[in-house]
Every structure is written in C-alpha cells, then in structure tokens.
Design a protein around this motif. Structure first.
Motif, mmCIF file in Angstrom:
data_model
loop_
_atom_site.group_PDB
_atom_site.id
_atom_site.type_symbol
_atom_site.label_atom_id
_atom_site.label_comp_id
_atom_site.label_asym_id
_atom_site.label_seq_id
_atom_site.Cartn_x
_atom_site.Cartn_y
_atom_site.Cartn_z
ATOM 1 N N ASP A 27 0.867 -1.187 0.000
ATOM 2 C CA ASP A 27 0.000 0.000 0.000
ATOM 3 C C ASP A 27 0.900 1.233 0.000
ATOM 4 N N LEU A 28 1.324 1.669 -1.191
ATOM 5 C CA LEU A 28 2.342 2.717 -1.303
ATOM 6 C C LEU A 28 1.930 4.060 -0.713
ATOM 7 N N PRO A 29 0.650 4.481 -0.835
ATOM 8 C CA PRO A 29 0.293 5.776 -0.224
ATOM 9 C C PRO A 29 0.588 5.841 1.274
ATOM 10 N N LYS A 30 0.527 4.709 1.964
ATOM 11 C CA LYS A 30 0.780 4.695 3.397
ATOM 12 C C LYS A 30 2.238 4.966 3.747
ATOM 13 N N VAL A 31 3.146 4.669 2.826
ATOM 14 C CA VAL A 31 4.573 4.832 3.114
ATOM 15 C C VAL A 31 5.200 5.953 2.291
ATOM 16 N N LYS A 32 4.371 6.761 1.624
ATOM 17 C CA LYS A 32 4.892 7.874 0.846
ATOM 18 C C LYS A 32 5.580 8.870 1.771
ATOM 19 N N GLY A 33 6.762 9.305 1.365
ATOM 20 C CA GLY A 33 7.521 10.245 2.170
ATOM 21 C C GLY A 33 8.386 9.614 3.242
ATOM 22 N N TYR A 91 20.607 -5.366 0.371
ATOM 23 C CA TYR A 91 20.033 -4.374 1.274
ATOM 24 C C TYR A 91 19.664 -3.177 0.418
ATOM 25 N N ALA A 92 18.388 -2.822 0.417
ATOM 26 C CA ALA A 92 17.896 -1.774 -0.476
ATOM 27 C C ALA A 92 17.300 -0.624 0.319
ATOM 28 N N GLN A 93 17.708 0.584 -0.046
ATOM 29 C CA GLN A 93 17.083 1.786 0.490
ATOM 30 C C GLN A 93 16.233 2.386 -0.624
ATOM 31 N N CYS A 94 15.004 2.759 -0.292
ATOM 32 C CA CYS A 94 14.024 3.149 -1.305
ATOM 33 C C CYS A 94 13.219 4.353 -0.848
ATOM 34 N N ARG A 95 12.472 4.903 -1.778
ATOM 35 C CA ARG A 95 11.478 5.929 -1.452
ATOM 36 C C ARG A 95 10.306 5.779 -2.410
ATOM 37 N N VAL A 96 9.161 6.254 -1.982
ATOM 38 C CA VAL A 96 7.958 6.210 -2.809
ATOM 39 C C VAL A 96 7.796 7.557 -3.494
ATOM 40 N N GLN A 97 7.613 7.535 -4.803
ATOM 41 C CA GLN A 97 7.447 8.769 -5.561
ATOM 42 C C GLN A 97 6.474 8.541 -6.705
ATOM 43 N N GLU A 98 6.036 9.638 -7.305
ATOM 44 C CA GLU A 98 5.152 9.536 -8.456
ATOM 45 C C GLU A 98 5.958 9.152 -9.695
ATOM 46 N N ARG A 99 5.381 8.295 -10.518
ATOM 47 C CA ARG A 99 6.056 7.894 -11.747
ATOM 48 C C ARG A 99 6.251 9.115 -12.653
ATOM 49 N N LEU A 106 1.950 6.020 -8.032
ATOM 50 C CA LEU A 106 3.144 5.912 -7.206
ATOM 51 C C LEU A 106 3.984 4.694 -7.581
ATOM 52 N N GLU A 107 5.272 4.811 -7.337
ATOM 53 C CA GLU A 107 6.183 3.689 -7.530
ATOM 54 C C GLU A 107 7.203 3.677 -6.408
ATOM 55 N N LEU A 108 7.769 2.502 -6.146
ATOM 56 C CA LEU A 108 8.846 2.364 -5.182
ATOM 57 C C LEU A 108 10.163 2.498 -5.929
ATOM 58 N N LYS A 109 10.901 3.555 -5.625
ATOM 59 C CA LYS A 109 12.126 3.894 -6.361
ATOM 60 C C LYS A 109 13.351 3.501 -5.535
ATOM 61 N N LEU A 110 14.267 2.783 -6.157
ATOM 62 C CA LEU A 110 15.523 2.450 -5.488
ATOM 63 C C LEU A 110 16.379 3.699 -5.316
#
Length: 200
Positions: A27-33, A91-99, A106-110
C-alpha cells in the motif's frame, strides 16, 4: 524452505537496519515520504529492451513475507546491473514517488543497493548491554565473560549500568574484550537474565 530460510544468516542486519518488510510496501500511499530500508534475496531478474531498443531490467527481491519487483530504466539499469544475480542477498534503500509518466501513480524507487553481507562491516561497531545495578551480580558478569570468550572478534562490547532510584547511568566499555557479533552470540546474550541489548 525445509531447513530454514536463506535470510536466517542475516537476522542481525534485518532486525536492526531494516524498518519495513516487503509486505508492508503493498500500500504505497501509506509509506509515501518515508525512508524505507528492506533486505532480501534476489529471486528473479530479467534483462530486456524497450520498443526503442534501450536496455532495461527487472529485479525481484524476496524476504520472509513477500516479494517486490523493481523496474530499472535509464541510468538505474547500468547503476544496479551488477547486483542483478539470482541468489544474492541485498540491502535496499528506497522511497515512494510519483512515476515520471502517469497520472500521479506511485512507484517504489531504489535509492541505493548494497550487498547485505557488507552491512555488518559498514554499520555495526558494537553491542551495548544495559542492566540495573540492583540486578547485577557475579553470575551475570561471569556469564558475559564466558560468552565473550566463545565469540572472539573485532566488535566492541559496551555496558550501561543504571540505578533507577538514584536516576543515574554509568557507561562502560571493555578495552580488552572484543567479540564477534553474529546471531548466535546475540541469542545467547539475550538469554542472560536482566540484560537489555542494543546493536550500535
């Protein structure tokens, strides 16, 4: 997995340096930002080309709970191509952003990828054991000394002795004793009564 999950060897890294599991990212909107850190094993990869002939890839990472696929276009593909090997632990660090292309989807961006095996070397320096002065006794001290002899290594062993009634803490560090901070050591250290353990 009949004889245990392949990620079991990295429980220290996962428990201390990952703040999400993959199932929580559905559920990407929940983890946006949010700053997102996950770990897993590479379960599938694909090297492909767009209709315009440009290379891209997909990288699927699986943890204890679920799996997620990253689509690597543009500069991300050569940047992370070296990590696209099935069976590797990442080990991946990511953020949620708009495509870039889409209607606000939204997409999960590495943001970064690292070998999970390198996280302990880069991030872990010591383990701190805290205990109340009222609970400290010779049996606990001897148990810690015996355990440290079983797991010699290069990580620091620190202590915090605190007195709740007097409201003070005394930090201590062993200069002579160095330990190998693997998961078996942590399990046995947690079995010593009254100790609170923190990885630093």
């Amino acid at each position: 997995y009949i004889s245990g999950h392949p990620l079991d060897s990295y429980k220290i890294e996962i428990e201390n340096f990952c703040n999400y599991n993959i199932n929580q990212l559905k559920d990407l909107p929940k983890v946006k930002g949010k700053d997102i850190s996950i770990a897993g094993i590479v379960s599938n990869i694909e090297h492909r080309f767009t209709k315009n002939g440009k290379p891209f890839g997909t990288l699927t990472i699986e943890d204890y709970h679920d799996n997620i696929t990253f689509f690597l276009f543009g500069e991300d593909y050569p940047k992370y191509k070296a990590y696209m090997t099935e069976g590797w632990f990442l080990y991946a660090q990511c953020r949620v952003q708009e495509r870039k292309w889409g209607d606000g989807e939204l997409e999960l961006k590495l943001v970064s990828l690292e070998m999970l095996s390198e996280i302990k070397e880069k991030k872990i320096r010591s383990v701190t054991a805290s205990i109340s002065l009222s609970n400290l006794n010779s049996n606990i001290i001897n148990s810690i000394i015996d355990l440290s002899k079983q797991f010699p290594g290069k990580h620091n062993l620190k202590f915090i002795i605190y007195d709740e009634e007097e409201d003070y803490k005394v930090p201590l560090r062993s200069k002579k004793i160095k330990i190998n901070l693997d998961y078996n050591f942590i399990i046995k250290l947690k079995q010593i009564p009254f100790l609170e353990i923190k990885i630093n």
